[in-house]
Design an enzyme around this catalytic site. Structure first.
Site, mmCIF file in Angstrom:
data_model
loop_
_atom_site.group_PDB
_atom_site.id
_atom_site.type_symbol
_atom_site.label_atom_id
_atom_site.label_comp_id
_atom_site.label_asym_id
_atom_site.label_seq_id
_atom_site.Cartn_x
_atom_site.Cartn_y
_atom_site.Cartn_z
ATOM 1 N N CYS A 104 -15.845 -160.450 59.621
ATOM 2 C CA CYS A 104 -16.870 -160.895 60.566
ATOM 3 C C CYS A 104 -16.748 -162.355 60.976
ATOM 4 C CB CYS A 104 -18.259 -160.626 59.991
ATOM 5 S SG CYS A 104 -18.590 -158.876 59.718
ATOM 6 N N CYS A 113 -20.093 -166.030 58.575
ATOM 7 C CA CYS A 113 -20.843 -164.824 58.909
ATOM 8 C C CYS A 113 -22.292 -164.997 58.447
ATOM 9 C CB CYS A 113 -20.205 -163.604 58.258
ATOM 10 S SG CYS A 113 -20.398 -163.561 56.461
ATOM 11 N N CYS A 154 -17.955 -161.393 52.347
ATOM 12 C CA CYS A 154 -17.280 -160.287 51.664
ATOM 13 C C CYS A 154 -15.867 -160.222 52.211
ATOM 14 C CB CYS A 154 -18.042 -158.980 51.871
ATOM 15 S SG CYS A 154 -18.003 -158.368 53.574
ATOM 16 N N CYS A 183 -27.437 -159.134 55.255
ATOM 17 C CA CYS A 183 -26.295 -158.218 55.330
ATOM 18 C C CYS A 183 -26.183 -157.389 54.053
ATOM 19 C CB CYS A 183 -24.999 -158.988 55.565
ATOM 20 S SG CYS A 183 -23.551 -157.905 55.610
ATOM 21 N N ARG A 232 -16.420 -151.576 70.883
ATOM 22 C CA ARG A 232 -17.577 -152.469 70.812
ATOM 23 C C ARG A 232 -17.585 -153.468 71.967
ATOM 24 N NH1 ARG A 232 -18.688 -153.578 64.373
ATOM 25 N NH2 ARG A 232 -18.664 -151.389 63.721
ATOM 26 N N LYS A 244 -12.140 -152.829 68.654
ATOM 27 C CA LYS A 244 -12.505 -154.080 69.317
ATOM 28 C C LYS A 244 -11.473 -154.436 70.389
ATOM 29 C CE LYS A 244 -14.917 -155.810 65.236
ATOM 30 N NZ LYS A 244 -14.997 -156.883 64.205
ATOM 31 N N ARG A 277 -28.090 -155.597 68.135
ATOM 32 C CA ARG A 277 -27.043 -156.386 68.818
ATOM 33 C C ARG A 277 -26.905 -155.883 70.253
ATOM 34 N NH1 ARG A 277 -22.255 -155.224 65.683
ATOM 35 N NH2 ARG A 277 -23.002 -156.778 64.203
ATOM 36 N N LYS A 323 -14.329 -148.440 63.849
ATOM 37 C CA LYS A 323 -14.687 -149.365 64.907
ATOM 38 C C LYS A 323 -13.448 -149.827 65.666
ATOM 39 C CE LYS A 323 -14.761 -153.235 61.637
ATOM 40 N NZ LYS A 323 -15.612 -154.261 60.994
#
Length: 569
Positions: A483, A434, A479, A440, A153, A217, A83, A215
């Site tokens: 995302c 997603c 899931c 994935c 990110r 964002k 990415r 993470k």
């Protein structure tokens, strides 16, 4: 800058394995370089499997053939997803042509995927080809550093092609935030670009030597379009414009959508208002927020490590006071702002600079050439004659930006020729999924590959009840992670197992309300049955122009989620 840390809010206990990996990694190096040269396996060791994410890559395998390979006593068909870091989603056409060529020559799928993090990613890069793509990115002035794992990110920015002057100012700020919050380690350049190791002691003054607990964002949005879904992110800046001038930003923190099924200590949360700051203070405030999360975030339980949980534990007022202490600025009250819509505006739009912008719908963000739809090639053909930029949107679409009047018809004809300007329904434009299967590793059910199944049936139901000009914000996640931002949809599905989902309803059009669970672990055909029943009621009982998410709450089909930590479950 050194701070006197308030130890009262530090979580004590046994560190997670991920924390131990980061601590022993020698500033994200690990033994990645050794693994790259290991020809016995197509993958990385468990230790490096985690570390390569800091460098912008995920190890994946084709789950469609996993069992078959297992029967043959072969390891999974490993490849990497990479990415790019692309703050604000802006990429030159020259850069685009190079990444297009790489996808054609060096990936298993030959595709480029536009993500809802306003960047692109490659799927299916074999391990021995990783260095080549990093070197290509570097030559183009790009990289993949810090697009995954426990760092800040890719920073999102409104793609609004109308307010061109304001957008450019905000975009420059977006880039500065991204650069300021990057890891300072030289590991990326040493491993992937073959740069010599600098013999100095490294430090990470902002992220810390074990980086963030989870993470992180960041977004910047220009009202009235909430096109980056600010409430799904840890740190958000709402641009405030007065008399056609950017005067500052409202700060919102603590958004996040991921949950763990049946774990009541996890929940989705919309971002909370903190205060107003002047434009020149944005880097100090951003640094303060991220260092607070660095110091106060939970490193003993990754399921409760995101900023939203830190905020809930310490309280908004304490978090705000600490931001003011660390940044040295005092917040003013929140400036009034209003969102009227999410999503992108398609077709030609003229900016205030008198240049044209063409927004193209890219279904599921997947650019790939098919027999009757060579859209990836079409974008490359446009890049060849447009000496300018593309803007990637947070809704997986593509804007041909700043087109001169004399190039407008040429670009439009290319887009028509390659199927980039086909008619697209409102429902399709307002649906998202997603990637999920087959690549994935977290997927429990299908996402991208089942999106058309649901859209086609929802469109038929809308038409059946005379609502063919209406749409529902509809999203699928394979899931319980965030995302596809399903927990900001009017109807959101979270995968439970193949063809089974949890169904959530009651979000709103502007993305400021979390939906509530309506049905658990339900088969996809049953979901369509229930959507039919709900749309039937919406058609017959709605108020004038009432949106679906507002309707199901007004008539008490579902209760609104008002206080997500206590109310969501």
């Amino acid at each position: 800058m050194l701070y006197k840390i308030n130890k009262k809010f530090i979580v004590k206990g046994k560190l997670t394995n991920e924390e131990k990996i980061k601590k022993k990694s020698n500033f994200l190096r690990g033994t990645i370089a050794k693994d790259i040269n290991n020809e016995i396996t197509g993958g990385f060791s468990n230790y490096n499997y985690s570390l390569i994410r800091f460098h912008g890559m995920y190890q994946q395998d084709n789950r469609d053939i996993r069992l078959e390979r297992l029967k043959q006593k072969l390891e999974p068909k490993y490849s990497m997803m990479l990415r790019c870091r692309l703050p604000g989603g802006i990429i030159s056409t020259k850069q685009w042509l190079s990444i297009d060529d790489f996808a054609n020559r060096n990936t298993l799928y030959g595709s480029i995927r536009l993500t809802n993090r306003q960047t692109f990613q490659f799927h299916g890069i074999l391990k021995y080809k990783l260095k080549s793509i990093h070197k290509i990115l570097n030559k183009l002035g790009l990289d993949s550093l810090a697009t995954a794992n426990d760092v800040n990110r890719n920073v999102l920015c409104t793609s609004n092609p109308m307010e061109s002057n304001i957008h450019m100012e905000v975009y420059q700020i977006t880039k500065r935030i991204s650069e300021h919050l990057l890891p300072k380690t030289n590991a990326y350049s040493e491993i992937w670009l073959d740069k010599e190791k600098i013999g100095t002691t490294e430090v990470e003054p902002i992220l810390g030597n074990t980086y963030l607990p989870r993470k992180f964002k960041t977004t910047i949005v220009i009202p009235p379009y909430n096109d980056v879904d600010i409430h799904a992110n840890d740190m958000n800046f709402i641009a405030i414009i007065y008399k056609e001038r950017l005067i500052g930003f409202n700060l919102l923190i603590g958004g996040g959508l991921s949950i763990v099924y049946d774990n009541y200590s996890t929940w989705p949360s919309i971002a909370k208002e903190v205060g107003f700051l002047k434009t020149n203070d944005i880097l100090r405030v951003a640094e303060a927020v991220i260092t607070i999360q660095r110091d106060w975030g939970n490193r003993t339980n990754r399921q409760n490590a995101k900023t939203k949980y830190t905020l809930e534990r310490v309280g908004l007022n304490n978090f705000k006071k600490e931001i003011e202490y660390r940044s040295g600025i005092k917040f003013d009250p929140i400036y009034p702002y209003k969102f009227i819509k999410r999503g992108d505006r398609f077709g030609w739009l003229k900016g205030i600079d008198n240049k044209w912008n063409l927004t193209l719908f890219i279904e599921q963000g997947r650019l790939i050439d098919k027999l009757n739809s060579p859209i990836k090639r079409g974008v490359a053909e446009i890049a060849k004659i447009h000496n300018g930029y593309f803007r990637l949107t947070a809704n997986q679409n593509l804007i041909i930006s700043s087109v001169q009047e004399n190039n407008k018809l040429i670009i439009e004809n290319i887009a028509l020729k390659y199927g980039l300007l086909n008619f697209v329904t409102k429902q399709r434009k307002n649906s998202m999924a997603c990637v999920s299967y087959p690549t994935c590793p977290l997927a429990m059910s299908e996402g991208e590959r089942e999106l058309s199944y649901f859209i086609n049936r929802i469109e038929k139901i809308l038409s059946k009840y005379g609502l063919e000009n209406e749409y529902i914000i509809f999203r699928i996640s394979g899931c319980s992670n965030g995302c596809a931002r399903s927990l900001l949809a009017e109807i959101g599905l979270l995968g439970k197992s193949i063809d089974y989902y949890n169904m959530y309803i009651g979000g709103n059009r502007i993305g400021t309300r979390i939906p509530r669970i309506y049905l658990k672990n339900i088969y996809k055909k049953q979901i369509i049955f229930h959507i039919d029943d709900l749309i039937n009621r919406w058609a017959n009982e709605r108020l004038y122009k009432e949106n679906f998410g507002d309707f199901v709450i007004r008539v008490n089909i579902i209760k609104p989620v008002l206080n997500s930590p206590k109310d969501f479950w």
